[in-house]
Design an enzyme around this catalytic site. Structure first.
Site, mmCIF file in Angstrom:
data_model
loop_
_atom_site.group_PDB
_atom_site.id
_atom_site.type_symbol
_atom_site.label_atom_id
_atom_site.label_comp_id
_atom_site.label_asym_id
_atom_site.label_seq_id
_atom_site.Cartn_x
_atom_site.Cartn_y
_atom_site.Cartn_z
ATOM 1 N N LYS A 156 0.839 -1.207 0.000
ATOM 2 C CA LYS A 156 0.000 0.000 0.000
ATOM 3 C C LYS A 156 0.869 1.251 0.000
ATOM 4 O O LYS A 156 0.493 2.272 -0.556
ATOM 5 C CB LYS A 156 -1.022 -0.008 1.130
ATOM 6 N N ARG A 162 -7.069 1.456 13.318
ATOM 7 C CA ARG A 162 -6.689 0.048 13.459
ATOM 8 C C ARG A 162 -7.680 -0.718 14.323
ATOM 9 O O ARG A 162 -7.574 -1.937 14.425
ATOM 10 C CB ARG A 162 -5.296 -0.054 14.079
ATOM 11 N N ARG A 173 14.046 -10.866 2.513
ATOM 12 C CA ARG A 173 14.742 -9.569 2.399
ATOM 13 C C ARG A 173 16.126 -9.607 3.049
ATOM 14 O O ARG A 173 16.276 -10.103 4.153
ATOM 15 C CB ARG A 173 13.925 -8.462 3.100
ATOM 16 N N ARG A 224 17.008 -8.006 8.742
ATOM 17 C CA ARG A 224 16.500 -7.259 9.899
ATOM 18 C C ARG A 224 15.945 -8.260 10.901
ATOM 19 O O ARG A 224 15.331 -9.244 10.497
ATOM 20 C CB ARG A 224 15.364 -6.327 9.462
ATOM 21 N N ARG A 245 2.813 -10.828 13.867
ATOM 22 C CA ARG A 245 2.306 -9.503 13.460
ATOM 23 C C ARG A 245 1.087 -9.629 12.564
ATOM 24 O O ARG A 245 0.139 -8.853 12.660
ATOM 25 C CB ARG A 245 3.415 -8.724 12.721
#
Length: 258
Positions: free
Chosen positions: A60, A135, A174, A207, A218
């Protein structure tokens, strides 16, 4: 003291006006005309007040600049707004700072207050794109109440849907070069040599949040809190199948807002 300060502030204003005048003079005529045309086009755009919902890695963030410029809207990311209000030491910013320093969450009232203030800016005249808020249903209700006092409503909620398995693959693949911020993906954008930066040859790192366990947690939290928000907005929600090339996602977004 006051007179001195007034004198100084008008001198500062004068200096900043001169600076912006010089910046304008440095621009090519074509760029000025294009901006003028854009502003005139914006006068005819219908007002739109949008919310973007999507899990981390749903893309997004990639689409919001296009949504903003296509529809002449301002982009409101609550995290950035909080940081700006704290830095500018506005009354709400000071309140938020106190909350953060005491380790408390910044209250929904403060965040909705920041949105109310930010949306008075001239660039929000035609509407806004709210990114990452509300949220929870409580936040959605408070936002709706605040907008109702202005005779406004949310026009559309774009829900960027991507299967969790795809997000896990996107994010856990990543690799980052910490010094430059360059990022790679072992499947979609691999470095020339596995594990090292193309430019410097230095080692790449993951990370610590980019691991499957953290991400799955999450995502579970995201779905649990946003599913009721999506239900709250009902038929204003347009689902964007975001597991597609950027151009295809952009085309869906344009169709949903047409």
């Amino acid at each position: 003291g006051t007179i001195g300060t007034i004198g100084m502030s008008s001198a500062a204003n004068h200096a900043s006006n001169n600076a912006s005048q010089e910046a304008l003079e440095a621009l090519p005529t074509a760029a000025i005309l294009a901006e003028l045309r854009r502003r005139l086009d914006c006068l005819n755009k219908p007002e739109k007040r949008l919310i973007l919902i999507g899990p981390p890695g749903s893309g997004k963030g990639t689409q919001s600049p296009m949504i903003k410029s296509d529809n002449c809207l301002c982009h409101l990311a609550t995290g950035d707004m909080l940081r700006a209000a704290v830095a500018a030491q506005t009354p709400l910013g000071l309140e938020a700072k106190r909350a953060m320093e005491s380790g408390a969450l910044v209250s929904d009232e403060i965040v909705v207050g920041l949105i109310a203030e930010a949306t008075k800016a001239p660039e929000c005249r035609t509407g806004f794109v709210l990114d990452g808020f509300p949220r929870t249903v409580t936040q959605a209700e408070k936002l709706t109440e605040m907008m109702a006092t202005r005779g406004q409503t949310i026009d559309a909620v774009l829900n960027f849907a991507v299967p969790d398995s795809v997000l896990v693959e996107r994010i856990t693949g990543r690799w980052v070069h910490p010094a430059s911020g360059r990022s790679y993906h072992e499947k979609f954008a691999p470095p020339k040599v596995a594990g090292v930066d193309d430019v410097t040859g230095e080692p790449l790192v993951r990370r610590k949040d980019d691991n499957a366990e953290t991400l799955k947690r999450r995502l579970a939290e995201f779905h649990a809190s946003t599913a009721p928000v999506v239900a709250y907005f009902g038929d204003k929600v347009k689902t964007i199948e975001a597991n597609a090339p950027q151009e295809k996602v952009a085309a869906q977004v344009r169709a949903a807002l047409a």
